[in-house]
Scaffold this active site. Structure first.
Site, PDB file in Angstrom:
ATOM      1  N   TRP A 353      37.689  48.138  46.373  1.00 58.33           N
ATOM      2  CA  TRP A 353      36.702  47.765  47.406  1.00 58.33           C
ATOM      3  C   TRP A 353      37.095  46.458  48.097  1.00 58.33           C
ATOM      4  CZ3 TRP A 353      31.812  44.758  45.598  1.00 58.33           C
ATOM      5  CH2 TRP A 353      32.176  43.805  44.644  1.00 58.33           C
ATOM      6  N   ASP A 354      38.319  45.973  47.790  1.00 56.56           N
ATOM      7  CA  ASP A 354      38.704  44.632  48.246  1.00 56.56           C
ATOM      8  C   ASP A 354      38.720  44.464  49.764  1.00 56.56           C
ATOM      9  OD1 ASP A 354      39.571  45.233  45.569  1.00 56.56           O
ATOM     10  OD2 ASP A 354      40.497  43.257  45.545  1.00 56.56           O
ATOM     11  N   GLU A 492      32.580  44.417  36.012  1.00 53.45           N
ATOM     12  CA  GLU A 492      33.036  45.623  35.320  1.00 53.45           C
ATOM     13  C   GLU A 492      33.190  45.446  33.815  1.00 53.45           C
ATOM     14  OE1 GLU A 492      36.350  46.611  37.831  1.00 53.45           O
ATOM     15  OE2 GLU A 492      37.657  45.256  36.765  1.00 53.45           O
ATOM     16  N   LYS A 612      31.955  39.310  34.305  1.00 55.28           N
ATOM     17  CA  LYS A 612      33.332  39.051  34.736  1.00 55.28           C
ATOM     18  C   LYS A 612      33.345  38.336  36.080  1.00 55.28           C
ATOM     19  CE  LYS A 612      37.642  41.463  35.870  1.00 55.28           C
ATOM     20  NZ  LYS A 612      38.265  42.742  36.197  1.00 55.28           N
ATOM     21  N   GLN A 613      32.427  38.729  36.963  1.00 53.54           N
ATOM     22  CA  GLN A 613      32.440  38.199  38.327  1.00 53.54           C
ATOM     23  C   GLN A 613      31.055  38.339  38.922  1.00 53.54           C
ATOM     24  OE1 GLN A 613      35.100  41.672  38.886  1.00 53.54           O
ATOM     25  NE2 GLN A 613      34.534  41.471  41.034  1.00 53.54           N
TER      26      GLN A 613
HETATM   27  C1  BGC Z   1      38.018  43.199  40.009  1.00 55.54           C
HETATM   28  C2  BGC Z   1      37.609  44.163  41.087  1.00 55.54           C
HETATM   29  C3  BGC Z   1      38.701  44.218  42.142  1.00 55.54           C
HETATM   30  C4  BGC Z   1      40.030  44.568  41.493  1.00 55.54           C
HETATM   31  C5  BGC Z   1      41.172  44.587  42.474  1.00 55.54           C
HETATM   32  C6  BGC Z   1      39.373  43.579  39.463  1.00 55.54           C
HETATM   33  O1  BGC Z   1      39.783  42.623  38.544  1.00 55.54           O
HETATM   34  O2  BGC Z   1      37.087  43.209  38.951  1.00 55.54           O
HETATM   35  O3  BGC Z   1      36.374  43.781  41.662  1.00 55.54           O
HETATM   36  O4  BGC Z   1      38.388  45.184  43.088  1.00 55.54           O
HETATM   37  O5  BGC Z   1      40.320  43.607  40.511  1.00 55.54           O
HETATM   38  O6  BGC Z   1      41.319  43.357  43.093  1.00 55.54           O
END
Ligand code: BGC
Length: 796
Positions: A353-354, A492, A612-613
């Site tokens: 989704w970046d 995640e 995590k984020q």
């Molecule tokens: C993140 C995701 C991201 C992916 C690719 C993962 O570590 O949790 O949100 O889309 O990295 O950058």
């Protein structure tokens, strides 16, 4: 540091792979890591060249599972251009003493220069300069030069050039237990003195070809006595030059890369052979390339006067990488926005989704590029529909990780490098990716007013994703609300509850609220279409009036969990254990990957209130406060400023920032609440790849494109308060004095604008030329600006 040059001094083998990623040269069509020319893949070097959209699938047996992975393929290496003394080995930093070494990435011109002095075991020294670029003017071409000065010996200098087809994907340590050989039918040839390697990807059957032409000179006089040969995978050539101290031997190499997905060719080998034979010399190619970069920089100009140290240099490096990963050439590649750049094997080159973090920078400068990249998603709508159908849902379910054909590419097992154990990976349950895709389509239309895109593509995707989420929402009688169960949010780590860690969690606030946002937008999108087009879309999708009224009902009755005066990340988050953060910080130092740390300790991160984020805070990133309040109000959850503040604090204390995206979102969330802390996160985002090597994690496996673009976007949109809605361009600067004065170029509604922002306010100038006047609002005051006009909104 000069803000246009990124420099690495000395030779540091342990940091070499990270430097390779940061010194990549690319043009959106292909990218080549900044490896030592002629290095073979090993502990310290990893040469890699990738064409956008060239994926291949390989299968492996792990435990009782067959794992199938699709990867962006590492292609034959065009870089080898090296020197040797007498009959010795090619001189490398491994077999010589490195007396001097530095690398310089010229961001303005897109040229990488490596200068070095090597001393062989007999004390013989050479001084050399190697330069390279991936042409931004002719996307299939690359140029390279090597100039070797003989320092303190005489004898024979051998100059070698090659295309190395003995390559595999081995850039990521964690994946090395799985297969990485993607190329078959590798053939090497020499024709008219030019070297060529062609190969086919084993499953996707893409044909690729790399051809090179090398010319050499001794003290300025051409040398033509090349000996060339091929083996099973590579084509090589060398010249032998009798030299003495002070002599200079130079080589100029041009490479051409083609693949069978390219439009306008007969077949790749013929195309690369023709291109390399007819290519102009290095200097002319470089001049055209530099001109093309100067045009890009004019469009992507974002200058800061007197910002705090390193900010401007980081912004430029990040924009440079952005444009190397996606560029005007992306339009023909049918490739999306790769999370780790076009040179990173991390996440196997997949698309997540970046783009959500990347598009605002592109759309405000080169809207056609965003449009082209959005079509990558539109073309994969049938795959998303099929995925929804197989999951028993209506509409379209986009995959968390996407590659060639839009099926779900997320791995089902992952390896924890700390424990060596494989475990189930349920991150594919991040259904919110569809919301991000719909959001980017709507945002593109809002920023550009491109209603033709909405009618031809965007509305269909938006409606189909809305349908999917409406299908996912179940009515919960007890609550008299709709709930969404079994998903994973942006954090995640929480792929489920502790007793069922892979089954997903319920009522992720971010997913539920953004679904509500989408239901409203889907209705608006349909309303914006001309009657004939809406009728056709409604007919072809079989969209029923009841569906629209159900969406409306969902915008009033979706469930959103709260606890202790804050929005809950998901239902039951607050019942999870609190982590002893101090203990883990003291014990491990870097705790960004608490999931791995806890698993290696025999625990599970799903048991803890550890994110995590940014997850809930994504709402503040995507939705203006007013819009968020209105959405929540309509749902019957009035949102006070205090709830927002408390929510930000709550998650800030429980987030380990295991993703570089986290810093971008936190800076955004804090910009108005706590500008100093916001600036701290801005710095983190901007330096997430090029900062202190001990803090940059996995950059060696590929830069983090979303953080790079997201950092620049914080400057262009967050601190300036830039947004658009209802055909009004709005600014509302909360400009931190520490950032100095901003001067940036924007494209809006066919105009080119220059915005200057500082603590004293905003000045906006519209370039002279054709185009209808635009409406701009800042500090509550609205102005119409015609082409050629300028206006200042003072901050007080
Ligand atoms: C993140 C995701 C991201 C992916 C690719 C993962 O570590 O949790 O949100 O889309 O990295 O950058």
């Amino acid at each position: 540091m000069n803000d246009w040059v990124h420099r690495f001094g000395g030779y540091d083998p342990a940091d070499e792979r990270r430097r390779e990623a940061l010194c990549t040269v690319g043009n959106g069509y292909f990218a080549t890591r900044g490896a030592w020319a002629g290095a073979v893949a090993g502990e310290h070097h990893y040469p890699g060249t990738y064409l956008a959209g060239y994926y291949n699938r390989l299968a492996d047996q792990v435990n009782d599972h067959v794992l199938e992975n699709e990867s962006l393929v590492n292609l034959p290496d065009w870089l080898p251009l090296t020197a040797a003394i007498d009959d010795g080995d090619w001189l490398t930093p491994e077999n010589c003493e490195v007396v001097e070494h530095d690398q310089e990435l010229d961001l303005l011109r897109g040229v990488l220069t490596r200068r070095f002095r090597l001393r062989d075991p007999h004390g013989r020294e050479v001084q050399a300069v190697e330069r390279r670029f991936a042409s931004m003017a002719e996307p299939h071409l690359a140029g390279q030069t090597l100039a070797v000065t003989v320092l303190n010996w005489e004898g024979r200098l051998r100059l070698g050039t090659a295309v190395n087809g003995a390559v595999r994907n081995a850039g990521v340590e964690r994946y090395r237990k799985l297969s990485g050989r993607h190329l078959t039918d590798v053939s090497a040839t020499v024709a008219d003195g030019n070297l060529m390697v062609a190969a086919t990807t084993s499953q996707s059957r893409h044909r690729v070809a790399v051809a090179t032409r090398t010319v050499a000179a001794h003290n300025g006089s051409p040398i033509t006595e090349w000996t060339s040969w091929t083996d099973a995978t590579s084509a090589c050539a060398e010249v032998v030059v009798p030299v003495r101290s002070g002599d200079v031997v130079t080589a100029e190499k041009v490479a051409a890369l083609y693949g069978s997905r390219d439009p306008g060719i007969s077949e790749p080998l013929l195309a690369s052979r023709t291109a390399v034979a007819n290519a102009r010399g290095f200097d002319q190619l470089r001049d055209a390339h530099v001109l093309a970069w100067s045009h890009l920089w004019r469009q992507f100009s974002l200058d800061l006067e007197e910002p705090f140290d390193g900010t401007l240099a980081a912004v430029r490096l990040n924009l440079f990488h952005l444009l190397q990963s996606v560029s005007p050439y992306s339009a023909d590649t049918d490739a999306g926005v790769p999370a780790r750049g076009l040179h990173g094997e991390a996440y196997r080159g997949h698309i997540f989704w970046d783009e959500l973090f990347v598009f605002p920078v592109l759309t405000l400068r080169m809207p056609a590029l965003t449009r082209a990249l959005l079509l990558y998603r539109y073309r994969r709508l049938p795959a998303a529909r099929l995925a929804a159908r197989l999951a028993g849902c209506p509409g379209a379910m986009y995959p968390w990780q996407s590659g060639s054909d839009g099926r779900e590419e997320s791995q089902r097992l992952h390896l924890n490098p700390l424990s060596g154990r494989w475990s189930e990976d349920a991150t594919f349950r991040q259904r919110h990716v569809g919301l991000a895709i719909a959001y980017t389509m709507w945002q593109y239309v809002e920023l550009t007013g491109d209603l033709a895109f909405l009618g031809d593509y965007g509305a269909e995707v938006i409606v189909e994703v809305a349908r999917f989420f409406a299908g996912l929402a179940e009515y919960d009688q007890g609550r008299d609300r709709y709930v969404i169960r079994g998903v994973v949010g942006p954090d995640e780590f929480h792929t489920g509850y502790p007793d069922q860690p892979a089954a997903g969690i319920d009522n992720n606030a971010y997913t539920n609220v953004m679904a509500v946002w989408l239901f409203g937008v889907a209705a608006k999108a349909l309303a914006l279409l001309p009657d004939w087009q809406r009728t056709q879309l409604v007919e072809s999708l079989g969209l029923r009036a009841e569906e629209l009224s159900h969406w409306d009902q969902l915008t009033r009755r979706m469930y959103v969990p709260f606890h202790d005066g804050v929005i809950s990340q998901f239902e039951g988050y607050e019942q999870l254990s609190e982590l002893d953060w101090e203990h883990y910080r003291a014990e491990y130092g870097d705790i960004r990957r608490l999931d791995r740390i806890l698993e290696a300790e025999g625990q599970d991160v799903t048991a803890y209130q550890v994110s995590k984020q940014a997850d809930v805070l994504m709402l503040l990133y995507l939705l203006p406060r007013r819009e968020l309040r209105e959405l929540m109000e309509r749902l019957g959850y009035p949102l006070t400023a205090e709830t927002i503040r408390a929510t930000v604090e709550y998650y800030l204390a429980r987030t380990c920032h295991g993703s570089s995206l986290s810093a971008v979102v936190h800076a955004w969330g804090l910009a108005m609440l706590d500008p100093d802390r916001a600036l701290g996160f801005l710095e983190q985002a901007l330096h997430s790849d090029a900062g202190d090597p001990s803090q940059t994690g996995t950059t060696a496996e590929g830069i983090h494109l979303a953080a790079m673009a997201g950092g620049a976007d914080l400057i262009q949109r967050c601190f300036t308060g830039l947004s658009t809605s209802n055909d009004v361009l709005r600014f509302g600067p909360h400009w931190p004095g520490k950032l100095g004065t901003l001067r940036m170029v924007l494209r809006y509604r066919g105009h080119r604008l220059v915005a200057e922002v500082s603590t004293s306010g905003l000045t906006l100038t519209v370039d002279p030329g054709p185009g209808a006047p635009i409406t701009v609002r800042c500090f509550g005051r609205t102005r119409q600006l015609k082409a050629g006009e300028s206006h200042t909104w003072p901050s007080s």
